[in-house]
Design an enzyme around this catalytic site. Structure first.
Site, short mmCIF file in Angstrom:
data_model
loop_
_atom_site.label_atom_id
_atom_site.label_comp_id
_atom_site.label_asym_id
_atom_site.label_seq_id
_atom_site.Cartn_x
_atom_site.Cartn_y
_atom_site.Cartn_z
CE LYS A 172 -3.59 2.73 0.65
NZ LYS A 172 -4.37 3.18 -0.52
CE LYS A 240 -2.20 7.41 6.81
NZ LYS A 240 -3.34 6.48 6.83
P1 NAD Z 1 -11.74 9.03 8.05
O1 NAD Z 1 -10.96 9.97 8.87
O2 NAD Z 1 -12.86 9.53 7.21
O3 NAD Z 1 -12.34 7.85 8.98
C1 NAD Z 1 -11.71 7.37 10.13
C2 NAD Z 1 -12.81 6.97 11.12
O4 NAD Z 1 -12.19 6.41 12.29
C3 NAD Z 1 -13.67 8.14 11.60
O5 NAD Z 1 -15.05 7.81 11.50
C4 NAD Z 1 -13.24 8.33 13.06
O6 NAD Z 1 -14.29 8.84 13.88
C5 NAD Z 1 -12.88 6.91 13.44
N1 NAD Z 1 -11.98 6.80 14.58
C6 NAD Z 1 -10.85 7.49 14.83
N2 NAD Z 1 -10.28 7.06 15.97
C7 NAD Z 1 -11.07 6.07 16.44
C8 NAD Z 1 -11.00 5.22 17.59
N3 NAD Z 1 -10.00 5.33 18.47
N4 NAD Z 1 -11.97 4.30 17.78
C9 NAD Z 1 -13.01 4.20 16.89
N5 NAD Z 1 -13.12 4.97 15.78
C10 NAD Z 1 -12.15 5.90 15.57
O7 NAD Z 1 -10.68 8.26 7.14
P2 NAD Z 1 -10.95 7.43 5.77
O8 NAD Z 1 -10.77 8.34 4.61
O9 NAD Z 1 -12.17 6.63 5.93
O10 NAD Z 1 -9.66 6.47 5.79
C11 NAD Z 1 -9.56 5.39 6.69
C12 NAD Z 1 -8.26 4.65 6.40
O11 NAD Z 1 -8.28 4.17 5.04
C13 NAD Z 1 -7.02 5.52 6.53
O12 NAD Z 1 -5.97 4.76 7.07
C14 NAD Z 1 -6.72 5.92 5.09
O13 NAD Z 1 -5.35 6.23 4.89
C15 NAD Z 1 -7.17 4.70 4.33
N6 NAD Z 1 -7.62 4.93 2.95
C16 NAD Z 1 -8.43 5.99 2.65
C17 NAD Z 1 -8.86 6.18 1.33
C18 NAD Z 1 -9.75 7.35 0.93
O14 NAD Z 1 -9.90 7.59 -0.28
N7 NAD Z 1 -10.36 8.06 1.86
C19 NAD Z 1 -8.46 5.28 0.34
C20 NAD Z 1 -7.67 4.18 0.69
C21 NAD Z 1 -7.25 4.03 2.00
#
Ligand code: NAD
Length: 300
Positions: A172, A240
């Site tokens: 990734k 990040k």
């Molecule tokens: P986001 O910030 O929208 O979602 C993260 C969620 O985790 C939020 O709902 C937050 O409230 C929750 N959270 C945070 N700390 C927490 C805890 N201690 N306990 C429970 N819930 C908690 O992020 P995202 O865009 O959904 O991305 C999530 C992951 O996927 C990241 O690692 C990101 O790098 C990866 N990712 C994102 C994308 C994208 O296009 N957004 C694509 C591929 C990978």
């Protein structure tokens, strides 16, 4: 299957919904109660606290911002590994460094539970459509056992076992350092082209059917060119990922001059307060420095 799901953000909310709609019994948790409510309306069960997602669960997923949240949710005193039932399989979908995944994998083994890292690619659109690519690190047996639930989230033709725990995260980071540096290069190239006198829409239309095309470029069509920087994939997450890639490269003695420059540009955009906007917002730095605006034809 009984499934637990923690982290209902931009990606997690769709992935959890796809698990529900595939017929799994899904118990969900997020620190944001409003995110839990949305999933309950779609048929999920709310967990009263983090540990409750493990009760009776054969699989527990997490989709969290980064290493600190993933570490505390899995390895914390009252975290998932402390409660996961024997034989259950933990699956982290977040983007973290391999060191984080390996630490959780080792602790899981010592507690006789199983763990794989399974980061995803394809953005919010891919999460919504259930067509993500998935990069799995774990044993062959765990990979095979996870496939039925992974297939509810990703395109079954695009789910790969990359090696042991940590290998999904390495794969990734390789992917994301390419897409993040690509953002920086596209900003430079388009600002030069526009300032030299060719409009941004023409550049987009031509490059997107030529050798400069990329997934990142295709995202620019609806973000930078339309001046819509709502995420999608947040700049803070892109920064990040570049940081994690550079940390891994430093541990290995691999030079990363281009990624280092890209990370600095992402950091400069973060300093502007744009962390919660789409990663392509770094275009605005280049626009300011170059004195141009990379704006498309509003009809396109
Ligand atoms: P986001 O910030 O929208 O979602 C993260 C969620 O985790 C939020 O709902 C937050 O409230 C929750 N959270 C945070 N700390 C927490 C805890 N201690 N306990 C429970 N819930 C908690 O992020 P995202 O865009 O959904 O991305 C999530 C992951 O996927 C990241 O690692 C990101 O790098 C990866 N990712 C994102 C994308 C994208 O296009 N957004 C694509 C591929 C990978």
């Amino acid at each position: 299957m009984n499934v637990g799901f923690v982290g209902l953000g931009r990606m997690g909310m769709h992935m959890a919904r796809n698990l529900v709609q595939s017929g799994h019994r899904v118990t969900v948790y997020d620190v944001r109660p409003e995110a839990v409510e949305v999933l309950v309306e779609l048929g999920a069960v709310a967990a009263v606290e983090l540990a409750s997602v493990t009760a009776g669960a054969e699989f527990v997923f997490t989709s969290l911002p980064g290493p600190s949240e993933v570490t505390s949710v899995w390895l914390g005193d009252d975290g998932l590994l402390a409660h996961l039932e024997t034989g259950a399989l933990g699956i982290d979908l977040s983007t973290v460094g391999p060191d984080t995944a390996i630490a959780i994998g080792e602790e899981a083994r010592s507690r006789e539970v199983r763990f794989v890292d399974a980061p995803v690619s394809g953005g919010v659109g891919g999460a919504e459509a259930g067509t993500l690519s998935m990069m799995v690190g774990g044993s062959e047996d765990d990979f095979v056992d996870a496939l039925p639930v992974l297939s509810a989230i990703g395109d079954s033709q695009k789910i790969y076992r990359c090696g042991d725990v940590g290998a999904g995260s390495i794969t990734k980071l390789v992917n994301n350092l390419i897409s993040m540096t690509n953002n920086v290069v596209i900003a430079e190239a388009f600002s030069m082209g526009v300032k030299a006198g060719v409009d941004a829409q023409t550049l987009m239309d031509v490059v997107s059917v030529s050798s400069g095309n990329s997934t990142t470029l295709s995202q620019w069509r609806n973000s930078v060119l339309k001046r819509d920087f709502s995420p999608g994939f947040m700049l803070a997450l892109g920064h990040k990922d570049a940081r994690l890639a550079i940390e891994l490269a430093e541990q290995l003695g691999v030079p990363m001059p281009v990624t280092s420059v890209a990370k600095d540009r992402l950091a400069a955009a973060l300093d502007e307060g744009w962390g919660a906007e789409a990663a392509s917002v770094i275009a605005r730095l280049q626009e300011r420095d170059a004195g141009v605006v990379i704006e498309g034809d509003s009809n396109q």
